[in-house]
Design a protein around this motif. Structure first.
Motif, PDB file in Angstrom:
ATOM      1  N   LEU A  31       0.990  -1.226  -0.074  1.00  8.73           N
ATOM      2  CA  LEU A  31       0.057   0.180   0.053  1.00  8.73           C
ATOM      3  C   LEU A  31       0.891   1.145  -0.033  1.00  8.73           C
ATOM      4  N   THR A  32       0.631   2.247  -0.629  1.00 11.94           N
ATOM      5  CA  THR A  32       1.117   3.599  -0.932  1.00 11.94           C
ATOM      6  C   THR A  32       1.259   4.288   0.447  1.00 11.94           C
ATOM      7  N   SER A  33       0.133   4.363   1.166  1.00 10.35           N
ATOM      8  CA  SER A  33      -0.059   5.292   2.195  1.00 10.35           C
ATOM      9  C   SER A  33      -0.746   4.652   3.469  1.00 10.35           C
ATOM     10  N   ALA A  34      -0.698   4.982   4.682  1.00 11.79           N
ATOM     11  CA  ALA A  34      -1.283   4.744   5.737  1.00 11.79           C
ATOM     12  C   ALA A  34      -1.570   6.086   6.653  1.00 11.79           C
ATOM     13  N   TRP A  35      -2.846   5.921   6.902  1.00 13.37           N
ATOM     14  CA  TRP A  35      -3.245   7.187   7.640  1.00 13.37           C
ATOM     15  C   TRP A  35      -3.997   7.103   9.182  1.00 13.37           C
ATOM     16  N   MET A  36      -3.771   7.788   9.999  1.00 15.89           N
ATOM     17  CA  MET A  36      -4.556   7.943  11.220  1.00 15.89           C
ATOM     18  C   MET A  36      -5.566   8.860  11.552  1.00 15.89           C
ATOM     19  N   SER A  37      -6.631   8.595  11.939  1.00 14.46           N
ATOM     20  CA  SER A  37      -7.517   9.671  12.466  1.00 14.46           C
ATOM     21  C   SER A  37      -7.195   9.957  13.946  1.00 14.46           C
ATOM     22  N   HIS A  38      -7.668  11.271  14.079  1.00 15.84           N
ATOM     23  CA  HIS A  38      -7.220  11.771  15.813  1.00 15.84           C
ATOM     24  C   HIS A  38      -8.584  12.227  16.200  1.00 15.84           C
ATOM     25  N   ILE A  39      -9.065  11.186  17.039  1.00 14.18           N
ATOM     26  CA  ILE A  39     -10.433  11.558  17.533  1.00 14.18           C
ATOM     27  C   ILE A  39     -10.130  11.628  19.221  1.00 14.18           C
ATOM     28  N   PHE A  40     -10.460  10.438  19.907  1.00 14.00           N
ATOM     29  CA  PHE A  40     -10.410  10.464  21.444  1.00 14.00           C
ATOM     30  C   PHE A  40      -9.555   9.336  21.818  1.00 14.00           C
ATOM     31  N   GLY A  41      -8.780   8.673  21.028  1.00 16.16           N
ATOM     32  CA  GLY A  41      -7.893   7.528  21.238  1.00 16.16           C
ATOM     33  C   GLY A  41      -6.474   8.132  21.256  1.00 16.16           C
ATOM     34  N   LEU A  42      -5.614   7.287  20.576  1.00 12.87           N
ATOM     35  CA  LEU A  42      -4.251   7.538  20.390  1.00 12.87           C
ATOM     36  C   LEU A  42      -4.103   9.055  19.703  1.00 12.87           C
ATOM     37  N   ASP A  43      -3.067   9.738  20.347  1.00 10.65           N
ATOM     38  CA  ASP A  43      -2.564  10.952  19.585  1.00 10.65           C
ATOM     39  C   ASP A  43      -2.101  10.386  18.354  1.00 10.65           C
ATOM     40  N   ALA A  44      -2.605  11.166  17.132  1.00 11.79           N
ATOM     41  CA  ALA A  44      -2.048  10.653  15.871  1.00 11.79           C
ATOM     42  C   ALA A  44      -0.740  10.959  15.421  1.00 11.79           C
ATOM     43  N   ARG A 293      -9.860 -10.998   5.490  1.00 11.56           N
ATOM     44  CA  ARG A 293      -8.771 -11.488   4.646  1.00 11.56           C
ATOM     45  C   ARG A 293      -8.995 -11.118   3.160  1.00 11.56           C
ATOM     46  N   ARG A 294     -10.252 -11.406   2.682  1.00 13.87           N
ATOM     47  CA  ARG A 294     -10.339 -11.143   1.363  1.00 13.87           C
ATOM     48  C   ARG A 294     -10.447  -9.670   1.000  1.00 13.87           C
ATOM     49  N   THR A 295     -10.813  -8.702   2.023  1.00  8.39           N
ATOM     50  CA  THR A 295     -10.506  -7.243   1.792  1.00  8.39           C
ATOM     51  C   THR A 295      -9.092  -6.874   1.572  1.00  8.39           C
ATOM     52  N   ARG A 296      -8.352  -7.481   2.559  1.00  8.80           N
ATOM     53  CA  ARG A 296      -6.789  -7.136   2.546  1.00  8.80           C
ATOM     54  C   ARG A 296      -6.147  -7.826   1.144  1.00  8.80           C
ATOM     55  N   ALA A 297      -6.646  -8.922   0.958  1.00 13.30           N
ATOM     56  CA  ALA A 297      -6.091  -9.522  -0.593  1.00 13.30           C
ATOM     57  C   ALA A 297      -6.435  -8.529  -1.816  1.00 13.30           C
ATOM     58  N   PHE A 298      -7.418  -7.896  -1.559  1.00  9.13           N
ATOM     59  CA  PHE A 298      -7.961  -7.173  -2.698  1.00  9.13           C
ATOM     60  C   PHE A 298      -7.163  -5.949  -2.830  1.00  9.13           C
ATOM     61  N   LEU A 299      -7.007  -5.383  -1.376  1.00  5.71           N
ATOM     62  CA  LEU A 299      -6.130  -4.070  -1.260  1.00  5.71           C
ATOM     63  C   LEU A 299      -4.857  -4.169  -1.816  1.00  5.71           C
ATOM     64  N   ARG A 300      -4.366  -5.358  -1.528  1.00 10.69           N
ATOM     65  CA  ARG A 300      -3.181  -5.785  -1.824  1.00 10.69           C
ATOM     66  C   ARG A 300      -2.643  -5.879  -3.430  1.00 10.69           C
ATOM     67  N   ALA A 301      -3.689  -6.654  -3.943  1.00 14.33           N
ATOM     68  CA  ALA A 301      -3.729  -6.687  -5.373  1.00 14.33           C
ATOM     69  C   ALA A 301      -3.930  -5.348  -6.141  1.00 14.33           C
ATOM     70  N   ALA A 302      -4.916  -4.707  -5.613  1.00 12.91           N
ATOM     71  CA  ALA A 302      -5.089  -3.166  -6.334  1.00 12.91           C
ATOM     72  C   ALA A 302      -4.008  -2.411  -6.138  1.00 12.91           C
ATOM     73  N   ALA A 303      -3.352  -2.493  -4.979  1.00 12.17           N
ATOM     74  CA  ALA A 303      -2.088  -1.568  -4.889  1.00 12.17           C
ATOM     75  C   ALA A 303      -1.070  -2.069  -5.830  1.00 12.17           C
ATOM     76  N   GLN A 304      -0.697  -3.227  -5.960  1.00 15.74           N
ATOM     77  CA  GLN A 304       0.202  -3.714  -7.027  1.00 15.74           C
ATOM     78  C   GLN A 304      -0.150  -3.144  -8.385  1.00 15.74           C
ATOM     79  N   SER A 305      -1.525  -3.445  -8.611  1.00 11.85           N
ATOM     80  CA  SER A 305      -1.888  -2.896  -9.937  1.00 11.85           C
ATOM     81  C   SER A 305      -1.811  -1.506 -10.464  1.00 11.85           C
ATOM     82  N   ALA A 306      -1.883  -1.026  -9.211  1.00 13.36           N
ATOM     83  CA  ALA A 306      -1.792   0.707  -9.524  1.00 13.36           C
ATOM     84  C   ALA A 306      -0.375   0.947  -9.623  1.00 13.36           C
ATOM     85  N   GLY A 307       0.548   0.242  -8.763  1.00 16.39           N
ATOM     86  CA  GLY A 307       2.072   0.437  -8.912  1.00 16.39           C
ATOM     87  C   GLY A 307       2.587   0.329 -10.063  1.00 16.39           C
TER      88      GLY A 307
END
Length: 307
Positions: A31-44, A293-307
């Motif tokens: 995956l190209t990027s990983a993002w964090m939301s900042h709400i009321f848990g961990l400081d992003a 698992r299916r969602t992760r596999a899809f995203l992995r394949a989509a990232a490879q295709s986009a790259g």
């Protein structure tokens, strides 16, 4: 269109270790990027500095940090430190949050949000670029310089949904990060507005980061019910409700990307065709499930295709 993901806020005293593991998984999946939301848990930003310093290569982003609780000098200092800790891989997403949070919880006035963001950027952006500021506006003041070491430039994205905020993002920043905004709205509203503002200001074509729930599944109705329940609050907050209404969506499930691999691929293609430069996926299948698992596999394949 680049493919990224939202990192979970895992909770518990081992949260940072688990966050690091999730970040490493995203990087390993290509995956190209990983993002964090900042709400009321961990400081992003703190979390990205800790976890990101241990996982090389992948872009790190906040989606988003609210402006009102942090003076722009303090946010610039923290963002520059996080960028330094992660080798210059930080993209700083900022946003106004909502009246419910800013007024009811924090006690600040939410009376002039667009003015506030404009003035906030007048202080924040120069500080990120290594320049001192002496700014006196109607909603804030800032007179300071920072000696924080800089590891390259920190791009800034604004959570912009309405026309005024999109114009501001196009004129003054590197682009926008969206949530609960479907492909028709991105195509007909978001992209034309922000691109026109950037072009008029003589800026490069802006980044449009579309963040949407995603789940690869055969149980479409069950996943739709889960999406409407999990993301129910976003169907009620005025700014997101306006985007859902533009899309003709009754609720969050109507903009969520749900279905089997072929259906999800077609929906992702719609987002790309609408003009989004990035899709930041928000997986919402139960942990350890076949759908996860299916969602992760899809995203992995989509990232490879986009790259």
């Amino acid at each position: 269109m680049r493919i990224g993901t939202i990192l979970p806020d895992p909770g518990g005293t081992d949260a940072l270790a688990r966050l690091r593991d999730a970040l490493a998984q995203a990087a390993d999946d290509g995956l190209t990027s990983a993002w964090m939301s900042h709400i009321f848990g961990l400081d992003a930003l703190t979390s990205l500095a800790v976890a990101g310093s241990q996982v090389p290569g992948i872009e790190l982003g906040t989606a988003v940090v609210a402006t009102y609780p942090r003076h722009p000098v303090a946010l610039a200092q923290q963002a520059l430190t996080t960028a330094l800790a992660t080798g210059g891989r930080l993209t700083l997403g900022i946003g106004l949050s909502h009246r419910l949070v800013i007024e009811d919880m924090f006690g600040y006035s939410f009376a002039r949000p667009a003015r506030h963001m404009s003035e906030y950027l007048s202080a924040l952006v120069p500080l990120l670029d290594g320049q001192p500021v002496d700014f006196k506006g109607e909603t804030l003041r800032a007179a300071a310089g920072l000696s924080t070491p800089r590891s390259g430039r920190v791009p800034v994205l604004v959570a912009a949904l309405g026309p005024a905020m999109l114009r501001l993002a196009g004129e003054r920043t590197d682009g926008t990060v969206l949530w609960m905004t479907g492909p028709a709205t991105i195509r007909d509203h978001t992209v034309p507005t922000i691109r026109a503002a950037a072009a008029q200001a003589g800026r490069p074509e802006p980044r449009v980061v579309a963040s949407l729930p995603i789940r690869v599944t055969d149980d479409v109705e069950g996943a739709r019910a889960a999406a409407n329940k999990t993301f129910a609050i976003y169907g009620k907050l005025p700014s997101y409700r306006a985007m859902l209404d533009r899309e003709g969506a009754a609720g969050p499930a109507d903009v969520a990307i749900i279905g089997d691999e072929e259906t999800v691929a077609a929906r992702v293609a719609e987002v790309a065709a609408a003009g989004a430069t990035d899709l930041v996926a928000v997986p919402f299948a139960p942990e350890g499930s076949v759908d996860e698992r299916r969602t992760r596999a899809f995203l992995r394949a989509a990232a490879q295709s986009a790259g």
